[in-house]
Design a protein around this motif. Sequence first.
Motif, PDB file in Angstrom:
ATOM      1  N   ASP A  94       0.835  -1.217   0.000  1.00  0.00           N
ATOM      2  CA  ASP A  94       0.000   0.000   0.000  1.00  0.00           C
ATOM      3  C   ASP A  94       0.871   1.268   0.000  1.00  0.00           C
ATOM      4  O   ASP A  94       0.491   2.290  -0.585  1.00  0.00           O
ATOM      5  CB  ASP A  94      -0.905  -0.023   1.248  1.00  0.00           C
ATOM      6  N   ASP A 100       0.105   4.210  -2.639  1.00  0.00           N
ATOM      7  CA  ASP A 100      -0.133   5.472  -1.921  1.00  0.00           C
ATOM      8  C   ASP A 100       1.117   6.352  -1.781  1.00  0.00           C
ATOM      9  O   ASP A 100       1.028   7.483  -1.309  1.00  0.00           O
ATOM     10  CB  ASP A 100      -0.726   5.187  -0.535  1.00  0.00           C
ATOM     11  N   GLN A 167      -8.079  -2.981  -3.008  1.00  0.00           N
ATOM     12  CA  GLN A 167      -6.989  -2.043  -3.301  1.00  0.00           C
ATOM     13  C   GLN A 167      -7.025  -1.605  -4.776  1.00  0.00           C
ATOM     14  O   GLN A 167      -6.742  -0.445  -5.091  1.00  0.00           O
ATOM     15  CB  GLN A 167      -5.634  -2.705  -2.988  1.00  0.00           C
ATOM     16  N   ASP A 170      -9.671   0.946  -5.004  1.00  0.00           N
ATOM     17  CA  ASP A 170      -9.172   2.171  -4.368  1.00  0.00           C
ATOM     18  C   ASP A 170      -8.319   2.975  -5.366  1.00  0.00           C
ATOM     19  O   ASP A 170      -8.493   4.189  -5.529  1.00  0.00           O
ATOM     20  CB  ASP A 170      -8.345   1.768  -3.132  1.00  0.00           C
ATOM     21  N   LYS A 255      -8.640  10.987  -2.896  1.00  0.00           N
ATOM     22  CA  LYS A 255      -9.314   9.685  -2.771  1.00  0.00           C
ATOM     23  C   LYS A 255     -10.693   9.883  -2.171  1.00  0.00           C
ATOM     24  O   LYS A 255     -10.829  10.586  -1.163  1.00  0.00           O
ATOM     25  CB  LYS A 255      -8.529   8.786  -1.811  1.00  0.00           C
TER      26      LYS A 255
HETATM   27 MG    MG Z   1      -4.277   2.767   0.329  1.00  0.00          MG
END
Ligand code: MG
Length: 304
Positions: A94, A100, A167, A170, A255
């Motif tokens: 992540d 990210d 994910q 996302d 986001k």
């Molecule tokens: Mg994330």
Amino acid sequence: MKRVTMNPESSDFARWSAELLPQIESALAAHLPPESAAPQRLHAAMRYATLGGGKRVRPLLCHAASEAVGASAESIAVLASAVECIHVYSLVHDDLPAMDNDDLRRGRPTCHVAFDEATALLVGDALQSLAFELAARPLPGVSAERQLQMIHLLASASGSHGMAGGQAIDIAAVGKQISVAELEYMHIRKTGALIRASVLLGAHAGNADASAIDALTHYANRLGLLFQVVDDILDAECDSAALGKTAGKDQAADKPTYYSLLGSAAAHAAAEQLHADACTALTPFGARAIRLKQLADFVMKRRH
Ligand code: MG
Ligand code: IPE
Ligand code: IPE
Ligand code: MG
Ligand code: MG
């Protein structure tokens, strides 16, 4: 000096978790390959990412669910390590620049910053494999058929219908307007799936019957969503020092989150409702579910 009065229920939870956390830590330390074994850099990075940080909510859930159905503590330690390995792998990936792009995790430089990107990728790969190696170890008192079901459960919680799929959603949602229902769909997968697996692995290890599994599934579904709703709120309302990870990342990366979609008051109200629903699902267990109830309280009230 002001006297601090302790609520007996919360101090009891504090004692329970203070006793378990070092056990969870030493089980993880024992299950991870030693740094002295080749390839040393990969093993050092796996240990760096996994040990000495994190709230260990998933291992605690595994233990708490097993207590609710009466499993032995020894059989849980290995399963608790397995779910934490999947979780840590998800955090390491992540944080990568392609996802990210974070440089702070658990109050320290992220794995790819402390080591390098290729090593961080491999840490995730190796932790995922280690999780299944652990989940496949002989489990005293559990039939081979049930254990197969447990391994299946962990695999589907981790894969494209679970965490990895969440994910992917996302990443695809960056900069997009999505509905609350779509956000819920994403959160249930990226975070909820592994929370649910943690609870259900603990329950299966105690040979829970179908009605107990149903009730715990309901509890875990609400708790998993609650966990990410609170994560979204904390990202917006806390600072990096308290969080041990970069605050304000979600807004900076554009986001969609519960916080950005609903605003602060409605996001807090949604969290309260999810907490209440999770606790209601525990009714059939009575006092045996006290640790699960206290973990729901912890997830709700956490500040990091
Ligand atoms: Mg994330
Ligand atoms: C953070 O999980 C990532 C999410 C799934 C929201 P935790 O808040 O459980 O992170 P650690 O393990 O305590 O660091
Ligand atoms: C992470 O969600 C979910 C997983 C790691 C599977 P976030 O991206 O919100 O987690 P943090 O805030 O970086 O811990
Ligand atoms: Mg992140
Ligand atoms: Mg977050």
